[in-house]
Design an enzyme around this catalytic site. Structure first.
Site, PDB file in Angstrom:
ATOM      1  N   LYS A  22      94.703   4.361  31.913  1.00 17.03           N
ATOM      2  CA  LYS A  22      95.983   5.073  31.808  1.00 17.03           C
ATOM      3  C   LYS A  22      96.368   5.763  33.107  1.00 17.03           C
ATOM      4  O   LYS A  22      95.566   5.939  34.009  1.00 17.03           O
ATOM      5  CB  LYS A  22      95.943   6.031  30.615  1.00 17.03           C
ATOM      6  CG  LYS A  22      96.084   5.222  29.312  1.00 17.03           C
ATOM      7  CD  LYS A  22      96.330   6.049  28.098  1.00 17.03           C
ATOM      8  CE  LYS A  22      96.593   5.092  26.918  1.00 17.03           C
ATOM      9  NZ  LYS A  22      96.407   5.734  25.636  1.00 17.03           N
ATOM     10  N   ARG A  58      88.519   3.587  22.957  1.00 19.62           N
ATOM     11  CA  ARG A  58      89.304   2.335  22.929  1.00 19.62           C
ATOM     12  C   ARG A  58      89.501   1.882  24.367  1.00 19.62           C
ATOM     13  O   ARG A  58      90.110   2.607  25.159  1.00 19.62           O
ATOM     14  CB  ARG A  58      90.648   2.620  22.254  1.00 19.62           C
ATOM     15  CG  ARG A  58      91.621   1.453  22.207  1.00 19.62           C
ATOM     16  CD  ARG A  58      92.958   1.935  21.635  1.00 19.62           C
ATOM     17  NE  ARG A  58      93.918   0.851  21.533  1.00 19.62           N
ATOM     18  CZ  ARG A  58      94.674   0.412  22.547  1.00 19.62           C
ATOM     19  NH1 ARG A  58      94.567   0.955  23.738  1.00 19.62           N
ATOM     20  NH2 ARG A  58      95.519  -0.582  22.367  1.00 19.62           N
TER      21      ARG A  58
END
Ligand code: PMM
Length: 301
Positions: A225, A266
């Site tokens: 991210k 994840r």
């Protein structure tokens, strides 16, 4: 401390003796970090199987990009992308979760073998989602969410991000339970990168304990991210590395999350994170083991 109990378990899923690894298969042409690579059923199923071979405990299949600014795909297209991949992986014995904001997609995926519904909107995007999950009796990931990707950056405004995310997740959890979902099936997720800027994401990773205090297992999804790009770019304002060069940074967050008692992480690249959570587990075990030094000559190395 019983670390398994501290980490929590979601009813209806196997228990892992450590933080579980959720591998990601985005069946999309435009996902933030791996868009377009697995946009074909055969390639996507193969990718899921590869992730399991690399150490994934479960595979999260999604057909709609949620990267900042992304617009929505229509339901038929999402079904077309997701259902055959879920079916193909489940047929191979893989534990499959479905990443969707739509009740119809969730229900069809569960009917095709998915055992967990991962909704980044926590049931807010589709009013039919909570009743569908309640009826399906499967675990439900409730993520912190303030609105659709198209304009979520404008919602990244907080006085105290940790307190506000905890409060908003608590409210969401209460609503989901009021809608009929068994609280024992709820997994919570801080929603890193969703209506958050890098300092917000870092504060949440630094305070996972405050989220754990809500009493449900935590899923942490830091993989590739933007906040990791910011950290790696450094203070001098260099360009952040591209998403696919953030896997070592992702594994670092995985180790932190595992150490802090997260239920699962994840990730797009599984191998490094699988190692990270195993090391975290071994260190955890060493904390309660006798600390006498080895006595056999040579055994110290
Ligand atoms: N992030 C993305 C997609 N699905 N699900 C959960 N539970 N939590 C997340 O933070 C999350 C998610 C976006 O990431 P990707 O498009 O790079 O996979």
């Amino acid at each position: 401390m019983n670390t398994l109990r501290a980490r929590g378990t979601a009813e209806g899923l196997p228990e892992w003796d450590r933080c579980a690894v959720m591998g990601v298969v985005n069946v999309t042409p435009d996902s933030f970090s791996d868009g377009g690579r697995w946009f074909d059923t055969t390639a996507a199923v193969k990718r899921g199987l590869d992730l399991v071979a690399q150490g994934a405990d479960l595979v999260d299949v999604g057909g709609e990009s949620t990267r900042p600014g992304a617009s929505r795909v229509d339901e038929d297209e999402e079904l077309r992308r997701v259902v055959p991949v879920v079916r193909g992986l489940a047929a191979e014995g893989v534990t499959v979760s479905v990443d969707t904001m739509r009740a119809t997609v969730a229900a069809r995926a569960v009917a095709s073998g998915a055992v967990l519904v991962n909704d980044v909107s926590g049931g807010l995007a589709d009013p039919a989602m909570v009743p569908a999950v309640a009826a399906a009796e499967v675990p439900f990931v409730v993520m912190h969410w303030r609105g659709f990707s198209q304009d979520m950056n404008s919602r990244a405004v907080y006085d105290d991000v940790v307190a506000e995310v905890v409060a908003e997740l608590r409210d969401r959890m209460d609503a989901v339970v009021a809608g009929g979902v068994d609280p024992a099936r709820i997994v919570l997720d801080p929603g890193l990168g969703f209506a958050k800027r890098a300092p917000h994401d870092l504060a949440l990773v630094a305070h996972l304990g405050a989220l754990r205090a809500l009493g449900r297992p935590l899923l942490v999804a830091a993989s590739r991210k933007r906040f990791l790009g910011h950290v790696l770019a450094g203070a001098e304002g260099a360009a952040p590395p591209p998403a696919r060069e953030r896997d070592a940074a992702t594994a670092a967050v995985s180790a932190i999350a595992a150490h802090e008692g997260a239920w699962a992480v994840r990730v797009h690249e599984v191998r490094a994170t699988a190692d990270a959570v195993r090391v975290a587990r071994a260190v955890e075990a060493a904390r309660t083991a006798p600390t006498a030094a080895p006595t056999t000559p040579g055994a110290a190395r």
